[in-house]
Structures are given as structure tokens and as C-alpha cells.
Write a protein that holds these residues in place. Structure first.
Motif, mmCIF file in Angstrom:
data_model
loop_
_atom_site.group_PDB
_atom_site.id
_atom_site.type_symbol
_atom_site.label_atom_id
_atom_site.label_comp_id
_atom_site.label_asym_id
_atom_site.label_seq_id
_atom_site.Cartn_x
_atom_site.Cartn_y
_atom_site.Cartn_z
ATOM 1 N N ASN A 84 0.823 -1.213 0.000
ATOM 2 C CA ASN A 84 0.000 0.000 0.000
ATOM 3 C C ASN A 84 0.857 1.262 0.000
ATOM 4 N N SER A 85 1.949 1.239 -0.759
ATOM 5 C CA SER A 85 2.866 2.377 -0.890
ATOM 6 C C SER A 85 3.450 2.821 0.446
ATOM 7 N N ALA A 86 3.659 1.879 1.355
ATOM 8 C CA ALA A 86 4.223 2.206 2.663
ATOM 9 C C ALA A 86 5.699 2.553 2.535
ATOM 10 N N PHE A 87 6.098 3.591 3.253
ATOM 11 C CA PHE A 87 7.486 4.050 3.282
ATOM 12 C C PHE A 87 7.811 4.446 4.711
ATOM 13 N N TYR A 88 9.015 4.093 5.175
ATOM 14 C CA TYR A 88 9.441 4.385 6.535
ATOM 15 C C TYR A 88 10.881 4.883 6.501
ATOM 16 N N LEU A 89 11.150 5.973 7.190
ATOM 17 C CA LEU A 89 12.489 6.531 7.289
ATOM 18 C C LEU A 89 12.729 6.933 8.735
ATOM 19 N N GLN A 90 13.885 6.536 9.278
ATOM 20 C CA GLN A 90 14.188 6.815 10.669
ATOM 21 C C GLN A 90 15.663 7.153 10.824
ATOM 22 N N ALA A 91 15.973 8.126 11.673
ATOM 23 C CA ALA A 91 17.357 8.481 12.001
ATOM 24 C C ALA A 91 17.460 8.690 13.501
ATOM 25 N N SER A 92 18.566 8.204 14.090
ATOM 26 C CA SER A 92 18.743 8.346 15.535
ATOM 27 C C SER A 92 20.198 8.685 15.875
ATOM 28 N N PRO A 93 20.544 9.962 15.837
ATOM 29 C CA PRO A 93 21.904 10.361 16.210
ATOM 30 C C PRO A 93 22.100 10.304 17.723
ATOM 31 N N ARG A 94 23.363 10.090 18.138
ATOM 32 C CA ARG A 94 23.676 10.039 19.561
ATOM 33 C C ARG A 94 25.016 10.699 19.821
ATOM 34 N N VAL A 95 25.153 11.291 21.006
ATOM 35 C CA VAL A 95 26.409 11.875 21.472
ATOM 36 C C VAL A 95 26.618 11.356 22.884
ATOM 37 N N GLY A 96 27.810 10.798 23.134
ATOM 38 C CA GLY A 96 28.100 10.244 24.443
ATOM 39 C C GLY A 96 29.393 10.775 25.016
ATOM 40 N N TYR A 97 29.598 10.474 26.286
ATOM 41 C CA TYR A 97 30.811 10.864 26.985
ATOM 42 C C TYR A 97 31.289 9.654 27.783
ATOM 43 N N LYS A 98 32.575 9.285 27.623
ATOM 44 C CA LYS A 98 33.134 8.145 28.340
ATOM 45 C C LYS A 98 33.425 8.555 29.787
ATOM 46 N N ILE A 99 32.605 8.072 30.712
ATOM 47 C CA ILE A 99 32.801 8.347 32.130
ATOM 48 C C ILE A 99 34.013 7.560 32.629
ATOM 49 N N THR A 100 34.104 6.309 32.239
ATOM 50 C CA THR A 100 35.283 5.467 32.431
ATOM 51 C C THR A 100 35.552 4.794 31.084
ATOM 52 N N ASP A 101 36.565 3.946 31.010
ATOM 53 C CA ASP A 101 36.839 3.243 29.750
ATOM 54 C C ASP A 101 35.692 2.326 29.347
ATOM 55 N N ASP A 102 34.925 1.843 30.333
ATOM 56 C CA ASP A 102 33.855 0.886 30.044
ATOM 57 C C ASP A 102 32.445 1.439 30.226
ATOM 58 N N LEU A 103 32.293 2.650 30.737
ATOM 59 C CA LEU A 103 30.970 3.232 31.002
ATOM 60 C C LEU A 103 30.817 4.528 30.216
ATOM 61 N N GLU A 104 29.698 4.630 29.502
ATOM 62 C CA GLU A 104 29.424 5.797 28.667
ATOM 63 C C GLU A 104 28.009 6.283 28.935
ATOM 64 N N GLY A 105 27.835 7.583 29.009
ATOM 65 C CA GLY A 105 26.519 8.193 29.148
ATOM 66 C C GLY A 105 26.363 9.284 28.113
ATOM 67 N N GLY A 106 25.132 9.591 27.753
ATOM 68 C CA GLY A 106 24.928 10.624 26.748
ATOM 69 C C GLY A 106 23.476 10.874 26.434
ATOM 70 N N VAL A 107 23.262 11.473 25.272
ATOM 71 C CA VAL A 107 21.925 11.834 24.807
ATOM 72 C C VAL A 107 21.721 11.238 23.422
ATOM 73 N N VAL A 108 20.529 10.686 23.217
ATOM 74 C CA VAL A 108 20.172 10.138 21.911
ATOM 75 C C VAL A 108 18.843 10.770 21.469
ATOM 76 N N GLY A 109 18.746 11.034 20.199
ATOM 77 C CA GLY A 109 17.507 11.559 19.627
ATOM 78 C C GLY A 109 17.012 10.619 18.550
ATOM 79 N N SER A 110 15.778 10.764 18.176
ATOM 80 C CA SER A 110 15.263 9.963 17.067
ATOM 81 C C SER A 110 14.155 10.737 16.362
#
Length: 175
Positions: A45-71
Motif C-alpha cells: 500500500n505504498s508504505a514508506f518508513y524513514l528513521q534516524a537516531s543520532p547520539r552523542v556520548g561521553y566516556k565516564i570510564t573506559d567501560d561506562l558511557e553516558g549521553g543523549v540520543v535523539g530519534s
């Protein structure tokens, strides 16, 4: 329109891949990470879907990361059209740079129009995704992530989403 969109996404994904795989070892002192994902779908039925989700993070330690993601996502067919924006914080814990576990809180703003019944809805919904997955190095400090997340706030009859389970594929530069 399809003749324009498909080549555009091929060029964009090629550009992203060339930038992602270049990662240099001299950036190890930089604690910022960047990434995200792109989705594209077609259906009946002419369905079309487009999605983008950029993210920016900060390494709190070498193994732990926190940040913000959008979509942002756009869906359309012969029967409906929908636009959805989301934003929120995330945290990922990396295990030997091969696996990760994470949490992602997203607040969504949804605009839906049913073309057949001329029905319009503007809603908001919050989702808390918990899960994890596998990471594959694609060059330098760049990784591809393959994972599975579950929205623990999802309720079958009151959510705009059809399921709480969400597979995801994304890229991260800077780990």
C-alpha cells in the motif's frame, strides 16, 4: 521520489562508513563518542518508513558511557502518515569491547493522521529501553553494535508501539 531517495541514502551511508572506519589511535584521549543509526523500509500500500537516531556520548570510564540520543521517524502509506520525534539520556556499559548492556529513556512526540477516516492524533509516550548486544570493531575506535532492547514501560493496549521488543543496529565512533 524513490529514484531520488534511494541514491541519496546510498551516498549518505557510504559517507558515514568512510568517516566511521577512519578512526585514529591518536583520539584515545578524547572522551566524546558519536554515532547513531538510520532505518529505511518499504511495504504494501505504498508504505514508506524513514528513521534516524543520532547520539552523542561521553566516556565516564573506559567501560561506562553516558549521553543523549535523539530519534526522528516518518511513516506514510495510502492509509496513514505519522511523524515521531524522541529524545532522552542513555547509558552503556561495555564488556571487553565485544558486548554491551545499556539503558535508554526516550520521550516521544507522535503526530498520526489516518487518511481513510480523516482522524488525527497528537500524543506523547515515554519508553525505557533495557538490553544489550554484540559489538564488532570496524576500524580504529569505531564499532558496529547489534542488539536487542525491551521497553519495560510498554503496555499492550495503551501504547502507540506494537511491541516492547526492539532490535537495533548502530554505529559508534570514539570508543
Amino acid at each position: 521520489m524513490k529514484k531520488f531517495i534511494i541514491p541519496l541514502f546510498v551516498m549518505i551511508s557510504g559517507s558515514i562508513f568512510s568517516q566511521v572506519s577512519v578512526g585514529t589511535e591518536s583520539q584515545d584521549n578524547n572522551k566524546w563518542t558519536f554515532g547513531g543509526g538510520i532505518g529505511l523500509g518499504f511495504g504494501s500500500n505504498s508504505a514508506f518508513y524513514l528513521q534516524a537516531s543520532p547520539r552523542v556520548g561521553y566516556k565516564i570510564t573506559d567501560d561506562l558511557e553516558g549521553g543523549v540520543v535523539g530519534s526522528v521517524s516518518w511513516q506514510t502509506s495510502n492509509y496513514y502518515k505519522s511523524t515521531m520525534f524522541g529524545v532522552g539520556p542513555f547509558a552503556n556499559y561495555y564488556i571487553a569491547r565485544s558486548f554491551y548492556v545499556g539503558a535508554n529513556l526516550q520521550h516521544y512526540f507522535i503526530n498520526y493522521t489516518d487518511k481513510f477516516y480523516d482522524y488525527k492524533v497528537n500524543e506523547q509516550e515515554t519508553a525505557l529501553y533495557l538490553g544489550g548486544g554484540y559489538m564488532q570493531r570496524i576500524g580504529g575506535n569505531s564499532f558496529m553494535q547489534l542488539g536487542l532492547m525491551y521497553n519495560v514501560l510498554w503496555k499492550e493496549n495503551s501504547s502507540v508501539f506494537s511491541s516492547g521488543l526492539v532490535p537495533n543496529i548502530g554505529f559508534v565512533v570514539g570508543l
